[in-house]
Design an enzyme around this catalytic site. Sequence first.
Site, PDB file in Angstrom:
ATOM      1  N   ASP A  32       1.918  -1.909 -13.220  1.00  0.00           N
ATOM      2  CA  ASP A  32       1.060  -0.554 -12.745  1.00  0.00           C
ATOM      3  C   ASP A  32       1.687   0.527 -12.897  1.00  0.00           C
ATOM      4  O   ASP A  32       2.737   0.652 -12.960  1.00  0.00           O
ATOM      5  CB  ASP A  32       0.755  -0.923 -11.057  1.00  0.00           C
ATOM      6  CG  ASP A  32      -0.584   0.032 -10.556  1.00  0.00           C
ATOM      7  OD1 ASP A  32      -1.639  -0.689 -10.266  1.00  0.00           O
ATOM      8  OD2 ASP A  32      -0.501   1.069 -10.690  1.00  0.00           O
ATOM      9  N   ARG A  88     -21.506   9.054 -14.195  1.00  0.00           N
ATOM     10  CA  ARG A  88     -21.073   7.734 -14.815  1.00  0.00           C
ATOM     11  C   ARG A  88     -20.180   8.083 -16.282  1.00  0.00           C
ATOM     12  O   ARG A  88     -19.371   7.162 -16.527  1.00  0.00           O
ATOM     13  CB  ARG A  88     -22.111   7.034 -15.131  1.00  0.00           C
ATOM     14  CG  ARG A  88     -22.142   5.444 -15.170  1.00  0.00           C
ATOM     15  CD  ARG A  88     -23.421   4.896 -15.312  1.00  0.00           C
ATOM     16  NE  ARG A  88     -24.072   5.360 -16.333  1.00  0.00           N
ATOM     17  CZ  ARG A  88     -25.405   4.728 -16.556  1.00  0.00           C
ATOM     18  NH1 ARG A  88     -25.866   3.634 -15.965  1.00  0.00           N
ATOM     19  NH2 ARG A  88     -26.205   5.264 -17.568  1.00  0.00           N
ATOM     20  N   ASP A 148     -20.517 -12.896 -10.832  1.00  0.00           N
ATOM     21  CA  ASP A 148     -21.969 -12.718 -10.584  1.00  0.00           C
ATOM     22  C   ASP A 148     -22.597 -14.279 -10.133  1.00  0.00           C
ATOM     23  O   ASP A 148     -23.617 -14.296  -9.490  1.00  0.00           O
ATOM     24  CB  ASP A 148     -22.577 -11.889 -11.518  1.00  0.00           C
ATOM     25  CG  ASP A 148     -22.339 -10.458 -11.864  1.00  0.00           C
ATOM     26  OD1 ASP A 148     -21.734 -10.013 -10.707  1.00  0.00           O
ATOM     27  OD2 ASP A 148     -22.304  -9.986 -12.891  1.00  0.00           O
ATOM     28  N   HIS A 175     -23.138  -6.540 -16.608  1.00  0.00           N
ATOM     29  CA  HIS A 175     -22.432  -6.830 -15.405  1.00  0.00           C
ATOM     30  C   HIS A 175     -22.693  -5.606 -14.493  1.00  0.00           C
ATOM     31  O   HIS A 175     -21.931  -4.627 -14.230  1.00  0.00           O
ATOM     32  CB  HIS A 175     -20.872  -6.929 -15.444  1.00  0.00           C
ATOM     33  CG  HIS A 175     -20.133  -7.043 -14.112  1.00  0.00           C
ATOM     34  ND1 HIS A 175     -20.548  -7.939 -13.194  1.00  0.00           N
ATOM     35  CD2 HIS A 175     -19.511  -6.039 -13.496  1.00  0.00           C
ATOM     36  CE1 HIS A 175     -19.678  -7.617 -11.978  1.00  0.00           C
ATOM     37  NE2 HIS A 175     -18.827  -6.678 -12.382  1.00  0.00           N
TER      38      HIS A 175
END
Length: 308
Positions: A32, A88, A148, A175
């Site tokens: 990370d 977005r 999903d 997705h």
Amino acid sequence: MKITVVGAGAVGATCADNIVRRELAEEVVLLDIKEGLAEGKSLDMFQTATLLDYDSRIVGSTNDYSKTAGSDVVVITSGIPRKPGMTREELIGINAGIVKTVTENLLAHSPDAIIVVISNPMDTMTYLALKASGLPKNRIIGMGGILDSARFKTYLSLAMNVPPSDLQATVIGGHGDTTMIPLTRLATYSGTPVAQYLDAEALKKVAADTMVGGATLTNLIGTSAWYAPGAAGALLVESIVRNQKRVFPCCVYLEGEYGQSDICLGVPVVIGRNGWEKIVDFELNADEQAAFNKSADAVRNMNSVLGT
Ligand code: NAI
């Protein structure tokens, strides 16, 4: 076997935890950008090894990619979630920068790795990873459809009051809340169509609940989910490293299959040691194909923001 997971946030850490618990690799690296986060979570996980009886070794790294060298599989979960007021396109721009840099850094140290992309918007990030890396298409797999489909099976299980493990059900397409396609016609319970147990209205509700499955959890928890996403990522990794040849709906590059080209979208594929090895044809009916085409249009529209 060596596996790297980039992003030690909720999804990445849970995915790494499932990977070590299932002993999918001798060595797992969790990386990370945030100082100390991956080291801390890895040490915490490794301290469960004797408690849960596994031998996989997990180490953390703050952005030192040399530690990831020689990985067979890499999982990308790094990114940021959408914040209030952020469009977005802005989110795509930020996450695209992260996914591109991470992909390049990973491949510099693990040129033969299979890449699993989880970061959102996943279909677009998978396409970006493919274009940015120039890797053969079979080595880039986006994870979304497994999650999903798990949600689809859960809602079927609740509606039918039967165990989820007896259900077969698949979500294809993008997705996203409006782009995913739960294939109710093909869903089965112990080999029999679920339409024998649920009427059309009930099936419609299951599909609708599935499509907003992620948003439902975000509303309840206040942030997006991690248990099922992490487990879904690990299941995909397992089929790769154990060469299980399981069929999962995954986001892969299409070249005419399912009537679409130059796009990464969720379709059923065989997953093995070489990545995705074959696209399986579910023989969609006209309505399902129309929904798939609509889903492709929406994802292609999002991909256009990348300017690749
Ligand atoms: P999170 O915010 O808990 O973790 C993200 C981590 O990425 C943070 O620890 C952050 O420090 C790290 N990061 C950011 N930039 C980095 C960089 N350049 N290099 C290395 N690490 C970096 O987020 P969470 O909940 O773990 O979600 C991760 C991603 O997965 C999000 O994009 C989310 O939308 C997506 N997601 C996808 C799912 C799917 O089915 N495809 C399901 C659930 C989440």
